[in-house]
Design a protein around this motif. Structure first.
Motif, PDB file in Angstrom:
ATOM      1  N   ASN A   1      60.551  31.991 114.286  1.00 41.17           N
ATOM      2  CA  ASN A   1      61.194  32.372 113.028  1.00 41.17           C
ATOM      3  C   ASN A   1      62.673  32.724 113.220  1.00 41.17           C
TER       4      ASN A   1
ATOM      5  N   PHE B   1      54.525  41.470 115.343  1.00 44.68           N
ATOM      6  CA  PHE B   1      54.855  41.909 116.693  1.00 44.68           C
ATOM      7  C   PHE B   1      53.708  42.692 117.300  1.00 44.68           C
TER       8      PHE B   1
ATOM      9  N   PHE C   1      57.206  52.097 107.117  1.00 44.33           N
ATOM     10  CA  PHE C   1      58.209  53.130 106.836  1.00 44.33           C
ATOM     11  C   PHE C   1      58.138  53.698 105.442  1.00 44.33           C
TER      12      PHE C   1
ATOM     13  N   ASN D   1      61.163  41.292  99.326  1.00 48.34           N
ATOM     14  CA  ASN D   1      62.366  40.781  99.992  1.00 48.34           C
ATOM     15  C   ASN D   1      62.499  39.275  99.804  1.00 48.34           C
ATOM     16  N   PHE D   2      61.361  38.616  99.639  1.00 50.94           N
ATOM     17  CA  PHE D   2      61.415  37.161  99.472  1.00 50.94           C
ATOM     18  C   PHE D   2      61.372  36.770  98.000  1.00 50.94           C
TER      19      PHE D   2
ATOM     20  N   MET E   1      53.247  38.144 102.624  1.00 46.12           N
ATOM     21  CA  MET E   1      54.380  37.224 102.448  1.00 46.12           C
ATOM     22  C   MET E   1      53.897  35.790 102.286  1.00 46.12           C
TER      23      MET E   1
ATOM     24  N   ARG F   1      63.777  46.192 118.443  1.00 47.04           N
ATOM     25  CA  ARG F   1      62.415  45.781 118.136  1.00 47.04           C
ATOM     26  C   ARG F   1      62.119  45.961 116.649  1.00 47.04           C
TER      27      ARG F   1
ATOM     28  N   LYS G   1      63.979  43.568 114.483  1.00 45.27           N
ATOM     29  CA  LYS G   1      63.354  42.241 114.493  1.00 45.27           C
ATOM     30  C   LYS G   1      62.113  42.229 113.619  1.00 45.27           C
ATOM     31  N   ALA G   2      61.316  43.306 113.726  1.00 43.73           N
ATOM     32  CA  ALA G   2      60.093  43.364 112.927  1.00 43.73           C
ATOM     33  C   ALA G   2      60.447  43.350 111.439  1.00 43.73           C
ATOM     34  N   GLN G   3      61.477  44.119 111.062  1.00 46.25           N
ATOM     35  CA  GLN G   3      61.839  44.150 109.645  1.00 46.25           C
ATOM     36  C   GLN G   3      62.514  42.842 109.235  1.00 46.25           C
ATOM     37  N   ALA G   4      63.280  42.245 110.139  1.00 47.68           N
ATOM     38  CA  ALA G   4      63.886  40.944 109.823  1.00 47.68           C
ATOM     39  C   ALA G   4      62.789  39.923 109.541  1.00 47.68           C
ATOM     40  N   SER G   5      61.670  40.048 110.268  1.00 48.19           N
ATOM     41  CA  SER G   5      60.543  39.146 110.029  1.00 48.19           C
ATOM     42  C   SER G   5      59.940  39.379 108.651  1.00 48.19           C
ATOM     43  N   ARG G   6      60.197  40.562 108.087  1.00 47.86           N
ATOM     44  CA  ARG G   6      59.697  40.836 106.739  1.00 47.86           C
ATOM     45  C   ARG G   6      60.786  40.578 105.689  1.00 47.86           C
ATOM     46  N   GLY G   7      61.804  39.843 106.091  1.00 47.91           N
ATOM     47  CA  GLY G   7      62.797  39.407 105.108  1.00 47.91           C
ATOM     48  C   GLY G   7      63.987  40.326 104.925  1.00 47.91           C
ATOM     49  N   VAL G   8      64.148  41.325 105.803  1.00 50.86           N
ATOM     50  CA  VAL G   8      65.327  42.184 105.705  1.00 50.86           C
ATOM     51  C   VAL G   8      66.507  41.472 106.351  1.00 50.86           C
ATOM     52  N   GLU G   9      67.640  41.464 105.658  1.00 53.80           N
ATOM     53  CA  GLU G   9      68.836  40.917 106.291  1.00 53.80           C
ATOM     54  C   GLU G   9      69.832  42.049 106.484  1.00 53.80           C
TER      55      GLU G   9
ATOM     56  N   LEU H   1      68.671  50.210 101.797  1.00 51.72           N
ATOM     57  CA  LEU H   1      67.227  50.077 101.955  1.00 51.72           C
ATOM     58  C   LEU H   1      66.887  49.494 103.325  1.00 51.72           C
TER      59      LEU H   1
ATOM     60  N   SER I   1      64.654  51.198 106.321  1.00 49.47           N
ATOM     61  CA  SER I   1      63.503  50.556 106.957  1.00 49.47           C
ATOM     62  C   SER I   1      63.638  50.541 108.472  1.00 49.47           C
TER      63      SER I   1
ATOM     64  N   PRO J   1      61.184  54.346 110.934  1.00 52.66           N
ATOM     65  CA  PRO J   1      60.330  54.080 112.097  1.00 52.66           C
ATOM     66  C   PRO J   1      60.959  54.555 113.407  1.00 52.66           C
TER      67      PRO J   1
END
Lengths: 283, 266
Positions: free
Chosen positions: A54, A91, A99, A113-114, A162, B176, B179-187, B198, B202, B206
């Motif tokens: 990804n 992961f 959170f 987010n999407f 998602m 880490r 990356k986990a949050q980026a995988s959930r669409g956070v930019e 926001l 996030s 954590p």
């Protein structure tokens, strides 16, 4: 092909004393709709590999193709968001990513987010929480009040919400009790049977045998083998050289065969094995 | 985040790497004081040359030093703009509307810039050439005279070493979670201010949770091994003061004295 790697190299911290060559010329084709296990020792490059799927990591050289998206060292896709939605990555110990104040908010975080609307996302969340084996009463609770195993389920629900085409799991059952692990894997198998491509990093060969179709073996940053599960466990010497244990059922069959039985070592199911043994005893 | 250079030890071998940590910490303190003596551009040129020689002796790459300066650029720019605008002494140089820039302001700002760069480079040389554990050992030794007046030297050193020990761990953890949050669409680098806040939330929640968890685990682990800060300890690692340390220290003292004298004479 769903996921294609061509001559992918990855080096961490290039040009520093910390440089580490993690992937060395990786070529890989993962079939659409398959459930593929990724095995290999710690430090063999599994985690690096899956992060290319990804585009959390970009290849140092070579190219990665995820369906119609092409990723190379120089030109990353203009919008990573669509790729991140396409390939959901869970992961190791994903409970760290929770959170929000309530579980509901945490599960809908990804879909929102999407660009999924709030109402739609809540509907998805209600489905997902049941899919991972919890009930709707959990949605209003804080994720931090849960046990480790429950947190894990919530985190996985957050990724499944998602609705990714490809689901990548980095040791999803590490630290879970056997029953919890079994439920998780059955969930992933179900998701796979609904048409999603699943990539599963695992150290447990019993899981690989029972749930996966194909296996990718990594060693020292290279893909050494990409075969079906049945073929892999035929190569006992190779596995011993990597000090990977055979699945319990396979090694049991091999022991039986040494003592005069003639049982197909690719049997996965204990009931089938029992019948087979019974049949051969009656002969 | 992986490119964070500030405060990172670089495991190579050099003359500076081999010096005694006590010397390096002491010298840094002296040089930091010397930086703030106003010895004019000549003085800064002298100090600059000295710092360049140190950097060369430490075998640290220029790119690595630049990386250490980079995160500070924003703060430096901020400071410099304020100085330029608010120091109103000397002759008026430029005047655009309410913005008035004086020649003294330019001079002062330039001084601040040079001082900050020198401080960052010197500190980077210390942290890049000294292992965190040696650094704490050095601090503990230097603080030991204060033990007599009841200063908890060992506890302070322990706190510093724990803090230093966990910087890379927390950075790793940050990466880490990002990356986990980026995988959930956070930019993390894009989006409106609200989205950015926001996305930081996030990350931070954590991170705090795991940091507290780690702190508790560490405390329990220390307690279960009967850690007692007052216990008398011997050390495996002994600091040995060598002749090269004496010579280096003499050089540092010389440079500092010259700067102090210059600041009074000029």
């Amino acid at each position: 092909m769903s996921i294609t790697f061509k001559e992918v190299e990855h080096t961490y911290s290039v040009d520093t004393p910390f440089a580490y060559h993690a992937l060395k010329g990786v070529n890989l084709d993962i079939k659409k709709g398959s459930m593929t296990a990724l095995i290999g020792h710690t430090g063999s490059g599994k985690s690096t590999l899956i992060q290319h799927i990804n585009a959390l990591l970009l290849p140092t050289s070579g190219q990665v193709q995820i369906e119609d998206v092409l990723i190379t060292a120089t030109d990353k896709p203009s919008s990573l968001k669509s790729l991140r939605k396409k390939a959901g990555l869970v992961f190791q110990f994903p409970e760290y990513q929770l959170f929000e104040e309530t579980i509901l908010k945490d599960i809908i975080f990804g879909p929102k987010n999407f660009g999924v609307s709030e109402e739609e996302a809540i509907k998805i969340a209600k489905d997902m929480i049941q899919l991972v084996g919890l009930d709707e009463s959990y949605l209003e609770r804080s994720p931090f009040d849960l046990s480790g195993g429950q947190k894990r389920r919530i985190a996985i629900a957050g990724i499944l919400a998602m609705n990714p085409d490809i689901l990548i799991l980095d040791e999803p059952t590490a630290g879970l009790d056997p029953q919890g692990a079994k439920e998780m894997l059955q969930l992933f198998k179900k998701v796979n049977q609904e048409g999603k491509t699943v990539v599963l990093v695992s150290h447990d060969m019993n899981q690989v045998l029972e749930y996966c179709d194909d296996v990718v073996v990594m060693n020292h940053g290279r893909v050494e083998k990409h075969v079906t599960v049945a073929e892999l466990f035929k190569e006992t010497e190779y596995l011993t050289s990597l000090s990977i244990d055979l699945p319990i059922i396979t090694s049991f069959i091999l022991e039986l065969n040494k003592n005069g039985f003639h049982i197909d070592p690719s049997i996965k199911d204990i009931n089938v094995l029992v019948q087979e043994i019974g049949g051969q005893l009656n002969e | 985040m992986n490119n964070m250079m500030f405060g990172k030890y670089i495991p190579i071998d050099s003359f500076i790497h081999r010096l005694d940590p006590r010397l390096k910490i002491g010298s840094l303190l002296l040089l930091l004081i010397a930086v703030f003596f106003d010895a004019g551009f000549l003085g800064y040129a002298l100090l600059g040359i000295f710092v360049i020689i140190m950097a060369l002796l430490s075998h640290i790459k220029v790119s690595q030093i630049l990386k250490a300066i980079k995160p500070m650029l924003f703060m430096m720019a901020f400071l410099m703009i304020f100085n330029l605008l608010f120091i109103q002494q000397g002759n008026l140089l430029v005047s655009i509307g309410f913005i008035k820039i004086y020649d003294q302001a330019v001079l002062q700002t330039l001084y601040i810039f040079i001082r900050l760069i020198l401080i960052i480079v010197m500190t980077t040389i210390l942290t890049a050439t000294t292992k965190p554990l040696d650094l704490t050992l050095g601090i503990e030794h230097l603080l030991s005279p204060f033990k007599r007046i009841g200063f908890p030297t060992h506890e302070v050193a322990m706190m510093i070493s724990i803090a230093l020990r966990f910087i890379p761990t927390l950075l790793e953890e940050t990466q880490r979670i990002m990356k986990a949050q980026a995988s959930r669409g956070v930019e993390f680098s894009e989006g409106s201010l609200k989205e950015k806040i926001l996305s930081i939330v996030s990350l931070i929640i954590p991170l705090f949770i795991s940091a507290f968890q780690r702190a508790e685990d560490l405390a329990n682990a220390m307690e279960s091994r009967n850690y007692n800060p007052e216990a008398k300890r011997t050390r495996y690692k002994q600091l040995i003061w060598k002749i090269s340390d004496t010579i280096s220290f003499a050089c540092v003292i010389m440079i500092c004295s010259v700067l102090v004298i210059m600041s009074f004479v000029l």
